[in-house]
Scaffold this active site. Structure first.
Site, PDB file in Angstrom:
ATOM      1  N   LYS A  65      50.949  36.979  48.412  1.00 45.63           N
ATOM      2  CA  LYS A  65      50.980  35.963  49.353  1.00 45.63           C
ATOM      3  C   LYS A  65      50.936  34.536  48.604  1.00 45.63           C
ATOM      4  CE  LYS A  65      49.203  38.912  52.871  1.00 45.63           C
ATOM      5  NZ  LYS A  65      48.294  39.149  53.759  1.00 45.63           N
ATOM      6  N   ASP A 101      48.332  35.525  59.440  1.00 46.82           N
ATOM      7  CA  ASP A 101      47.122  36.473  59.323  1.00 46.82           C
ATOM      8  C   ASP A 101      45.948  35.968  60.154  1.00 46.82           C
ATOM      9  OD1 ASP A 101      48.162  38.514  57.950  1.00 46.82           O
ATOM     10  OD2 ASP A 101      47.406  37.536  55.940  1.00 46.82           O
TER      11      ASP A 101
HETATM   12  P1  NAP Z   1      44.148  39.901  47.170  1.00 49.23           P
HETATM   13  O1  NAP Z   1      44.885  38.855  47.268  1.00 49.23           O
HETATM   14  O2  NAP Z   1      44.509  40.941  45.805  1.00 49.23           O
HETATM   15  O3  NAP Z   1      42.556  39.658  47.153  1.00 49.23           O
HETATM   16  C1  NAP Z   1      41.640  40.718  46.665  1.00 49.23           C
HETATM   17  C2  NAP Z   1      40.278  40.245  47.060  1.00 49.23           C
HETATM   18  O4  NAP Z   1      39.328  41.453  46.804  1.00 49.23           O
HETATM   19  C3  NAP Z   1      40.156  39.360  45.960  1.00 49.23           C
HETATM   20  O5  NAP Z   1      39.017  38.254  46.614  1.00 49.23           O
HETATM   21  C4  NAP Z   1      39.144  39.979  44.959  1.00 49.23           C
HETATM   22  O6  NAP Z   1      38.041  39.302  44.118  1.00 49.23           O
HETATM   23  C5  NAP Z   1      38.443  41.139  45.876  1.00 49.23           C
HETATM   24  N1  NAP Z   1      38.153  42.366  45.135  1.00 49.23           N
HETATM   25  C6  NAP Z   1      39.006  43.230  44.870  1.00 49.23           C
HETATM   26  N2  NAP Z   1      38.255  44.168  44.123  1.00 49.23           N
HETATM   27  C7  NAP Z   1      36.876  43.809  44.290  1.00 49.23           C
HETATM   28  C8  NAP Z   1      35.736  44.470  43.700  1.00 49.23           C
HETATM   29  N3  NAP Z   1      35.864  45.704  43.128  1.00 49.23           N
HETATM   30  N4  NAP Z   1      34.463  43.925  44.213  1.00 49.23           N
HETATM   31  C9  NAP Z   1      34.790  42.626  44.788  1.00 49.23           C
HETATM   32  N5  NAP Z   1      35.722  42.291  44.994  1.00 49.23           N
HETATM   33  C10 NAP Z   1      36.786  42.832  44.691  1.00 49.23           C
HETATM   34  O7  NAP Z   1      44.351  40.874  48.503  1.00 49.23           O
HETATM   35  P2  NAP Z   1      44.523  40.443  49.914  1.00 49.23           P
HETATM   36  O8  NAP Z   1      45.977  40.070  50.300  1.00 49.23           O
HETATM   37  O9  NAP Z   1      43.243  39.150  50.023  1.00 49.23           O
HETATM   38  O10 NAP Z   1      43.765  41.635  50.860  1.00 49.23           O
HETATM   39  C11 NAP Z   1      42.439  41.854  50.670  1.00 49.23           C
HETATM   40  C12 NAP Z   1      42.512  43.326  51.676  1.00 49.23           C
HETATM   41  O11 NAP Z   1      42.670  42.701  53.054  1.00 49.23           O
HETATM   42  C13 NAP Z   1      43.302  44.250  51.162  1.00 49.23           C
HETATM   43  O12 NAP Z   1      42.781  45.448  51.102  1.00 49.23           O
HETATM   44  C14 NAP Z   1      44.488  44.270  52.581  1.00 49.23           C
HETATM   45  O13 NAP Z   1      44.881  45.535  52.813  1.00 49.23           O
HETATM   46  C15 NAP Z   1      43.646  43.839  53.482  1.00 49.23           C
HETATM   47  N6  NAP Z   1      44.402  42.923  54.405  1.00 49.23           N
HETATM   48  C16 NAP Z   1      44.737  43.522  56.034  1.00 49.23           C
HETATM   49  C17 NAP Z   1      45.533  42.487  56.703  1.00 49.23           C
HETATM   50  C18 NAP Z   1      45.529  43.046  58.097  1.00 49.23           C
HETATM   51  O14 NAP Z   1      46.625  42.661  58.895  1.00 49.23           O
HETATM   52  N7  NAP Z   1      44.746  43.923  58.629  1.00 49.23           N
HETATM   53  C19 NAP Z   1      46.163  41.493  56.385  1.00 49.23           C
HETATM   54  C20 NAP Z   1      46.078  41.071  54.979  1.00 49.23           C
HETATM   55  C21 NAP Z   1      45.281  41.861  54.175  1.00 49.23           C
HETATM   56  P3  NAP Z   1      38.786  38.661  42.758  1.00 49.23           P
HETATM   57  O15 NAP Z   1      39.185  37.375  43.338  1.00 49.23           O
HETATM   58  O16 NAP Z   1      37.396  38.582  41.938  1.00 49.23           O
HETATM   59  O17 NAP Z   1      39.586  39.337  41.979  1.00 49.23           O
END
Ligand code: NAP
Length: 279
Positions: A65, A101
């Protein structure tokens, strides 16, 4: 027929093609919507090839994104504030970027779940693309102070800077989570449950009438929502409704008509019922 796609990695199990097909059927609009697996290294190339094939619009999911925003010639104010784009609209030879979002989440929480977000002391866990998308919309919806914690503190600091409300938005270390006090809204915006597992969340976070909201849905939402339930949260909500609402907002951008969302939401909710993820 116009071509649309969702880009991300992994993307094979994305529900977006099915949701958009359902919206298209209801609206009587013929659309072709594919899932295209793209990582950070090949996203720009695959998006350009899609445009060359006549791609008219795209959704972007993790981990692309922030990269998507950089590929746009111009972006909406909410995408700029989020520093991330989840919806791209082809405009001549360029991409125009938006982020649905946050509005999708707020619509689901306030509309479908009837939550009043105003003045809620809020904890946002995570600072990736999804957290960036929802934080501005939560602030605009009138929440109280917003605390942001993230495994990598520089990203929560950067998100707080981007939001530009130092009196109201407070980045904190994930390690200090036990000393932040009680919250009325806790939002899990991490993908932790998909990999190493959710960080330990102390009971001290749980305020009276707290809503526990996970942006994840399906198996990935089970640990956080189980924590919310075990902690006595007043409301427990997964990300399925947000998924449908953000898709509806993208659909409206592309086709100029707002789809009805209850039917496909009900269908998906029934399929997820065995997981008991949300109230
Ligand atoms: P992203 O950009 O890859 O960010 C991932 C986030 O999770 C970062 O803050 C990361 O921290 C953290 N993280 C990952 N593994 C971790 C761990 N083991 N312990 C603590 N923190 C951890 O992904 P995103 O796009 O933000 O998406 C996040 C989640 O939201 C996904 O699972 C996605 O499926 C969900 N989502 C849902 C919708 C919906 O419409 N319902 C929309 C968007 C996203 P770091 O910065 O330290 O790596």
């Amino acid at each position: 027929m116009k071509h649309y796609a969702v880009f991300g990695h992994p993307v094979a199990h994305s529900l977006s093609p099915r949701i958009h097909a359902s919206f298209g059927r209801d609206a009587g609009i013929a659309i072709d919507y594919q899932a295209i697996d793209a990582g950070p290294d090949d996203f720009a190339r695959l998006l350009a090839e899609f445009a060359a094939r006549g791609g008219a619009g795209a959704n972007v999911t993790l981990p692309l994104k922030e990269a998507a925003l950089a590929l746009c010639a111009d972006v909406t104010e909410r995408a700029r504030r989020a520093g991330a784009a989840n919806t791209l609209v082809r405009n001549g030879d360029d991409w125009h970027g938006d982020n649905t979002d946050g509005e999708g989440l707020v619509r689901d929480l306030t509309g479908r779940h009837g939550l009043d977000l105003r003045a809620r002391r809020t904890l946002l866990i995570g600072a990736g693309g999804a957290a960036r998308g929802v934080a501005p919309a939560l602030l605009d919806a009138g929440i109280g102070d917003l605390y942001i914690v993230n495994r990598t503190p520089s990203r929560s600091d950067a998100l707080a800077d981007l939001l530009g409300q130092p009196g109201r938005v407070h980045p904190r270390h994930l390690g200090d989570i036990g000393s932040l006090g009680e919250f009325e809204l806790v939002v899990n915006a991490t993908s932790a449950a998909r990999s190493d597992g959710l960080p330990t969340l102390p009971r001290s976070l749980v305020g009276r009438r707290m809503a526990a909201v996970d942006l994840n849905y399906g198996e990935a939402a089970v640990p956080f929502l189980a924590w919310g339930r075990a902690s006595g949260a007043y409301a427990v909500v997964d990300g399925l409704g947000m998924l449908v609402e953000q898709a509806a907002l993208s659909f409206a951008r592309w086709h100029g008509t707002a789809p009805e969302t209850d039917a496909i939401y009900g269908e998906l909710r029934a399929e997820h019922a065995h997981l008991v993820t949300a109230d």
